[in-house]
Motif scaffolding. Sequence first.
Motif: not given
Length: 477
Positions: A18-24, A227-247
């Motif tokens: 759902n997060g990737l779908a929203a971003a796409i 595949a979702l992540a690669a498609y998102l990045q092809s559209l110019g979307g950015e992804i940062v992994t290994g980053q826990t969000v506390e707030s």
Amino acid sequence: MLNKTRLYDAIVVGAGPNGLAAAITLARAGRSVLVVEGQNSTGGGMRTAELNLPGFWHDICSAIHPLGLGSPFFSDLPLDRFGLEWIFPPANLAHPLDDGTAAVLYTSIEKSAETMGADGPPYIRLLNPFAKNWDKLAPSLLGPLSIPRHPFAMAHFGLYAWRSAVGLARAEFKQPSARAIFGGIAAHSILPLEQSPSAAFGLVLASLAHAVGWPLPKGGSQQIANALAAYLQSLGGEIVTGQTVESVDDLPPSRAVLLDVTPRQVLKLARRHLSPGYRKGLAHFRYGPGVFKVDYALSGPVPWTALGCHEAGTVHLGGTLEEIAASERAANKGQICKNPFVLAAQQSLFDPSRAPEGQHTLWAYCHVPNGSTVDMSEPITAQIERFAPGFRQLILARSTMNTAQVERYNPNYIGGDINGGIQDWFQLFTRPVPRLSPYTTSNPNIYICSSSTPPGGGVHGMCGYSAASEVLRRLKS
């Protein structure tokens, strides 16, 4: 690392389906979007790993994906261009009984009906209209509560969907096989099968078997995420992994924040930004039963007694409708069932990349009370052995996950609940709290896009798509 100086149109917290779908959805509209994921890879419930022995690749959570093709959103994406390849087993589902026979769902509804004896014609009469009209039904069934685009098709569906699975199965079918296979499909709701709307879940998934099939992704469910992540990045979307969000205060500036998390984590991430009334509503959100999972490495294919099981990507193990209902009733009452209903998938039969040559994997789980730490590996193994004598001798290794371990793997699975909350009538369309738009919060810049919003659990991306569509409407205003 996060770039705290850049202003984004939207930031999505969580890189599940759902997060990737929203971003796409946002990126396709030309919006700048950043996805932040706490784990080291995208996926959420779509991950694959070597869990017990080298060379044996197991899907950690989701495995079989009828909604991957049946979702109006996913079916519109060019994921094949980014490496996603679907495999269609000869049969979608088999449900064996103790007499050595099995009811089997093929994509052909007529061929399926042949495995149900005298209940074949009633099965066709019940399911054929929904399978044929899936494209008309899908937008309403997989979206927020609204006026349906095809009211007559939805009205026909509603005539049956409002019932309990037990009530509908007993009314429509007379033989144990048809009743059992429908009950097993409806049990994906993780509701008591005597409770409405459990029948609706059975109708949706059975219809999908004949409309699109129950495929599995070649190489594992991680391939969907990739595949979702690669498609998102092809559209110019950015992804940062290994980053826990506390707030949400830790995020870069943005015009909208979409949270692919359940109400408990929304409160943790954004409590001070939400009104007291909305916080109270989130605090009352109800989570459902959890799951106990076993992944087997096997020296050979499962020796099913019923021939139909050897063709099926998914096998439901629980015997009769009454046995399945007892298992689901126990999990919802906080009790352990000694003979649990088991959902199994045998991906390696159809995807050789999942195991070394001549060897196999088996993916299996059952429903248990939320938060249960009871070891269900032996009852699950016993149910498989019941319908496949000699199975135990094939086990090379196995790995298990109780509800606590499931939640540690994915914090969205509160108490092992993989559906993002109970999906009864009250929480089906009003999840997480009753609002005109369930994806909005009391803060106009904060949205929820997880499976705790309509239409709920499943790898379909529709929660994310609908939430992002709401964001786009507001950004234009």
